[in-house]
Scaffold this active site. Sequence first.
Site, PDB file in Angstrom:
ATOM      1  N   GLU A 189       4.613 -36.227   9.186  1.00 41.72           N
ATOM      2  CA  GLU A 189       4.366 -36.835   7.883  1.00 41.72           C
ATOM      3  C   GLU A 189       5.621 -36.822   7.009  1.00 41.72           C
ATOM      4  O   GLU A 189       5.900 -37.780   6.298  1.00 41.72           O
ATOM      5  CB  GLU A 189       3.218 -36.113   7.166  1.00 41.72           C
ATOM      6  CG  GLU A 189       1.835 -36.475   7.685  1.00 41.72           C
ATOM      7  CD  GLU A 189       1.437 -37.898   7.343  1.00 41.72           C
ATOM      8  OE1 GLU A 189       2.074 -38.521   6.468  1.00 41.72           O
ATOM      9  OE2 GLU A 189       0.472 -38.403   7.957  1.00 41.72           O
ATOM     10  N   GLU A 231       7.865 -39.575   8.322  1.00 41.50           N
ATOM     11  CA  GLU A 231       7.353 -40.916   8.040  1.00 41.50           C
ATOM     12  C   GLU A 231       7.529 -41.293   6.570  1.00 41.50           C
ATOM     13  O   GLU A 231       7.896 -42.421   6.256  1.00 41.50           O
ATOM     14  CB  GLU A 231       5.876 -41.004   8.426  1.00 41.50           C
ATOM     15  CG  GLU A 231       5.620 -41.027   9.925  1.00 41.50           C
ATOM     16  CD  GLU A 231       4.151 -41.133  10.262  1.00 41.50           C
ATOM     17  OE1 GLU A 231       3.823 -41.220  11.460  1.00 41.50           O
ATOM     18  OE2 GLU A 231       3.312 -41.117   9.332  1.00 41.50           O
ATOM     19  N   GLU A 232       7.255 -40.360   5.661  1.00 39.29           N
ATOM     20  CA  GLU A 232       7.268 -40.682   4.240  1.00 39.29           C
ATOM     21  C   GLU A 232       8.664 -40.645   3.623  1.00 39.29           C
ATOM     22  O   GLU A 232       8.938 -41.397   2.682  1.00 39.29           O
ATOM     23  CB  GLU A 232       6.338 -39.727   3.482  1.00 39.29           C
ATOM     24  CG  GLU A 232       4.863 -39.905   3.840  1.00 39.29           C
ATOM     25  CD  GLU A 232       3.950 -39.114   2.918  1.00 39.29           C
ATOM     26  OE1 GLU A 232       4.468 -38.403   2.020  1.00 39.29           O
ATOM     27  OE2 GLU A 232       2.720 -39.213   3.093  1.00 39.29           O
TER      28      GLU A 232
END
Length: 338
Positions: free
Chosen positions: A218, A221-222
């Site tokens: 995460e 990805e962010e």
Amino acid sequence: MLRSLPKLSLLFSSARNPHYLASVQRFISVGRRAASRVKIGVASTVPIRSMSTSTISSAITSETAAEDQVQRVNLLRSTDDNYDGVIVELDQPMDSTTFISILRASVSHWKKLGKKGVWIKLPIHLVNLVEALVKEGFWYHHAEPKYLMLVYWIPESPSTIPANATHRVGIGSFVMNEKQEVLVVQENSGLFQGTGVWKFPTGVVDQGEDICVAAVREVKEETGVDSEFVEVLSFRQSHNSFFEKSDLFFVCMLRPLSSDIKTQRLEILNAQWMPFEEYAAQPFIQKSELLKYINDTCLAKMGGQYSGFSSVPTSSNFSDQKNYLYLSAGALKSSYSS
């Protein structure tokens, strides 16, 4: 060579039933032609002994006198589970009428074997059988993109079939660099859209994904930042958060392996490294009892006064795949040394 009685003889056992007599007469008129057998979607048959009555013609009686007459009824293919139940995975198309006949025979057979729960996995291309299953007493258990699972409880007792998955698992990633700056994001969708709140990167753990892996994914990805998992600092359970399901949320500490930020524009409006004190001073954070506890945990960890749960790869009797046990490694080492 024996003749088989037509399948209707299984459904109408009374000699006084006109439909039963008519079926016998039709059987006699067709000579030695074998009764047709439905083959779609079945894998096994069971013998059922025919009932003799005084009204059956003498021609049939004379042929069955030397040997009992046997007719075979098709059953659904099934495998046993570990809890006295059966699992059926349908794959071949069939019409509802044929399916109901085979289903009823199968349930009757399973009942005689002492089976309890029946699980029928219905692929999306056999959706025409849903109504038939529901009318026979089956109910929805869960659905996936390519199939629907329906269940049935055979005994006359309360069902012990477990409910569908009850929890969703989420993670929040506490990533701090050597300057004691924390990696934070602003979201352009969801509850925080347009609020200006800076928060930890968060997300949902995918099916088959470990918590420690999801936290790293995460963040990447962010924000585009590479990192490695350190510990689970804390976790929270809440209820009725997502389609009436409960929610488990794990706060994970990660160590950054890179610093350059590349914001994912689909979900994230902005991302930056922010001094922890500035992040914690946000009015939204100060008004949240939950977030204040999380911040206190992060501060205690920064000060070396708190030990979280690190991931230890282990084996299990339930799966050949490696899984992770999360434990306080520091406290465990101290107990060994003492």
